[in-house]
Write an enzyme that holds these catalytic residues in place. Sequence first.
Site, PDB file in Angstrom:
ATOM      1  N   THR A  74       0.808  -1.216   0.000  1.00  0.00           N
ATOM      2  CA  THR A  74       0.000   0.000   0.000  1.00  0.00           C
ATOM      3  C   THR A  74       0.849   1.278   0.000  1.00  0.00           C
ATOM      4  O   THR A  74       0.321   2.370   0.183  1.00  0.00           O
ATOM      5  CB  THR A  74      -0.929   0.028   1.232  1.00  0.00           C
ATOM      6  OG1 THR A  74      -0.127  -0.094   2.417  1.00  0.00           O
ATOM      7  CG2 THR A  74      -1.958  -1.096   1.185  1.00  0.00           C
ATOM      8  N   GLY A  75       2.157   1.136  -0.207  1.00  0.00           N
ATOM      9  CA  GLY A  75       3.049   2.288  -0.195  1.00  0.00           C
ATOM     10  C   GLY A  75       4.091   2.226   0.902  1.00  0.00           C
ATOM     11  O   GLY A  75       4.726   3.235   1.231  1.00  0.00           O
ATOM     12  N   THR A 114       7.162   0.808   1.129  1.00  0.00           N
ATOM     13  CA  THR A 114       8.557   1.085   0.768  1.00  0.00           C
ATOM     14  C   THR A 114       8.784   2.583   0.629  1.00  0.00           C
ATOM     15  O   THR A 114       9.793   3.121   1.106  1.00  0.00           O
ATOM     16  CB  THR A 114       8.922   0.368  -0.545  1.00  0.00           C
ATOM     17  OG1 THR A 114       8.590  -1.027  -0.443  1.00  0.00           O
ATOM     18  CG2 THR A 114      10.402   0.502  -0.851  1.00  0.00           C
ATOM     19  N   TRP A 115       7.856   3.257  -0.008  1.00  0.00           N
ATOM     20  CA  TRP A 115       7.929   4.714  -0.189  1.00  0.00           C
ATOM     21  C   TRP A 115       7.921   5.419   1.163  1.00  0.00           C
ATOM     22  O   TRP A 115       8.729   6.300   1.431  1.00  0.00           O
ATOM     23  CB  TRP A 115       6.753   5.152  -1.045  1.00  0.00           C
ATOM     24  CG  TRP A 115       6.723   6.617  -1.400  1.00  0.00           C
ATOM     25  CD1 TRP A 115       7.788   7.466  -1.524  1.00  0.00           C
ATOM     26  CD2 TRP A 115       5.556   7.386  -1.694  1.00  0.00           C
ATOM     27  NE1 TRP A 115       7.355   8.718  -1.877  1.00  0.00           N
ATOM     28  CE2 TRP A 115       5.992   8.703  -1.992  1.00  0.00           C
ATOM     29  CE3 TRP A 115       4.192   7.103  -1.746  1.00  0.00           C
ATOM     30  CZ2 TRP A 115       5.106   9.732  -2.340  1.00  0.00           C
ATOM     31  CZ3 TRP A 115       3.320   8.120  -2.097  1.00  0.00           C
ATOM     32  CH2 TRP A 115       3.769   9.420  -2.389  1.00  0.00           C
ATOM     33  N   HIS A 173       3.252  -4.629   9.624  1.00  0.00           N
ATOM     34  CA  HIS A 173       1.964  -4.862   8.956  1.00  0.00           C
ATOM     35  C   HIS A 173       0.950  -5.439   9.957  1.00  0.00           C
ATOM     36  O   HIS A 173      -0.168  -5.772   9.574  1.00  0.00           O
ATOM     37  CB  HIS A 173       2.117  -5.864   7.815  1.00  0.00           C
ATOM     38  CG  HIS A 173       2.959  -5.385   6.665  1.00  0.00           C
ATOM     39  ND1 HIS A 173       2.823  -4.138   6.114  1.00  0.00           N
ATOM     40  CD2 HIS A 173       3.924  -6.021   5.928  1.00  0.00           C
ATOM     41  CE1 HIS A 173       3.680  -4.008   5.098  1.00  0.00           C
ATOM     42  NE2 HIS A 173       4.346  -5.124   4.975  1.00  0.00           N
ATOM     43  N   ARG A 229      -4.550   2.305   0.651  1.00  0.00           N
ATOM     44  CA  ARG A 229      -4.596   2.424  -0.809  1.00  0.00           C
ATOM     45  C   ARG A 229      -5.867   1.763  -1.340  1.00  0.00           C
ATOM     46  O   ARG A 229      -6.416   0.870  -0.687  1.00  0.00           O
ATOM     47  CB  ARG A 229      -3.355   1.710  -1.378  1.00  0.00           C
ATOM     48  CG  ARG A 229      -3.124   1.823  -2.859  1.00  0.00           C
ATOM     49  CD  ARG A 229      -1.896   0.999  -3.230  1.00  0.00           C
ATOM     50  NE  ARG A 229      -1.451   1.259  -4.589  1.00  0.00           N
ATOM     51  CZ  ARG A 229      -0.467   0.624  -5.200  1.00  0.00           C
ATOM     52  NH1 ARG A 229       0.188  -0.348  -4.526  1.00  0.00           N
ATOM     53  NH2 ARG A 229      -0.112   0.923  -6.437  1.00  0.00           N
ATOM     54  N   ARG A 277       7.617  -2.020  -8.883  1.00  0.00           N
ATOM     55  CA  ARG A 277       7.016  -2.504 -10.128  1.00  0.00           C
ATOM     56  C   ARG A 277       6.550  -1.320 -10.982  1.00  0.00           C
ATOM     57  O   ARG A 277       7.189  -0.948 -11.941  1.00  0.00           O
ATOM     58  CB  ARG A 277       5.851  -3.457  -9.816  1.00  0.00           C
ATOM     59  CG  ARG A 277       5.299  -4.187 -11.040  1.00  0.00           C
ATOM     60  CD  ARG A 277       4.175  -5.131 -10.639  1.00  0.00           C
ATOM     61  NE  ARG A 277       3.006  -4.421 -10.165  1.00  0.00           N
ATOM     62  CZ  ARG A 277       1.969  -4.079 -10.925  1.00  0.00           C
ATOM     63  NH1 ARG A 277       1.958  -4.392 -12.211  1.00  0.00           N
ATOM     64  NH2 ARG A 277       0.931  -3.426 -10.417  1.00  0.00           N
ATOM     65  N   LYS A 278       5.435  -0.713 -10.620  1.00  0.00           N
ATOM     66  CA  LYS A 278       4.928   0.437 -11.370  1.00  0.00           C
ATOM     67  C   LYS A 278       4.638   1.639 -10.474  1.00  0.00           C
ATOM     68  O   LYS A 278       4.858   2.771 -10.860  1.00  0.00           O
ATOM     69  CB  LYS A 278       3.658   0.067 -12.142  1.00  0.00           C
ATOM     70  CG  LYS A 278       3.891  -0.899 -13.297  1.00  0.00           C
ATOM     71  CD  LYS A 278       2.582  -1.119 -14.070  1.00  0.00           C
ATOM     72  CE  LYS A 278       2.807  -2.045 -15.258  1.00  0.00           C
ATOM     73  NZ  LYS A 278       1.530  -2.271 -15.991  1.00  0.00           N
TER      74      LYS A 278
END
Length: 344
Positions: free
Chosen positions: A88-89, A91-92, A149, A171, A307-308
């Site tokens: 859901t984000g 790593t960012w 998590h 997300r 990935r994207k």
Amino acid sequence: MEAEPQTKTTIPNQDETETESTEFVKNQKRYQELISTFPHEKGWRPKDPFIEYGGHWWLQPLLEGCLHAQEFFQARPKDFFVCSYPKTGTTWLKALTFAIANRSRFDDSSNPLLKRNPHEFVPYIEIDFPFFPEVDVLNDKGNTLFSTHIPHASLPDSIIKSGCKMVYIWRDPKDTFISMWTFLHKEKSELGPLNNLEESFDMFCRGLSGYGPYLDHVLAYWKAYQENPDQILFLKYETMRADPLPYVKKLAEFMGYGFTAEEEEKGVAEKVVSLCSFETLKNLEANKGEKEREDRAAVYANSAYFRKGKVGDWANYLTPEMAARIDGIMEEKFKDTGLLEHGK
């Protein structure tokens, strides 16, 4: 689920004088015996069942790690937690929190994020803490950044009682599912092939996914945020992706590392946004090809985490009927909670 949902399990205390590296191994059999009594269901892989605990579904190693964290992890008031459901984000957000907290230590060319994966700097309390206690970041008493998590109700008591702060990111469930399903294809697994997309999606909609049901995971952190907004910052991935700068400033302020007027003039916040952007991180050598993290063994190459990063990629995978199904479940679950309006 027929079983009464447990959130915490009372496990007999062990001799705390032993080192953490042997603590988990010593207690692992005890955890496994306990887990064997919990409800099991078919998983997304033939040899990887889901196990019910605390009203959520777990994979065996992660539940062992959760029980260990509940028993032994000691949060401090100064610690800060990146909390999320997988894909859901996370790593960012790990990159952002590390860059914000450590910006005075490094210049633009020396930031460790340029050389290593963000997951190496913000350890998971249910993965790194039990299974890899030897990693540098866990042995650095100056480190205050952690991640998990774990669903809110099953967090170690010390996290709640210490008053430490946490940020939660969620997300759109359609993109969350697709990101997870494609990510799992990159796992170095001996547990059999992954279910096809349709079967995995059906299970996801029914709440059968690791740390799932996803929407329950989100809702519990949302309720905790509403009850204590000074302790939890609640973010939405899509809103941040559209305009990250104000949210990065808000995150820094919340963490206690607000940008000064001088830093604002120098564009320091903009540099943090740029350094931690999906595009920057994905194109670093450390996150390309088959390179793995430096600090411990991993079941994913670093590139698997990039990935994207796009909003709406689900449309390339899900039929309109599938999308309508999960949207309907979300609208029903979040009705009258205020969650769907948050961050718009």
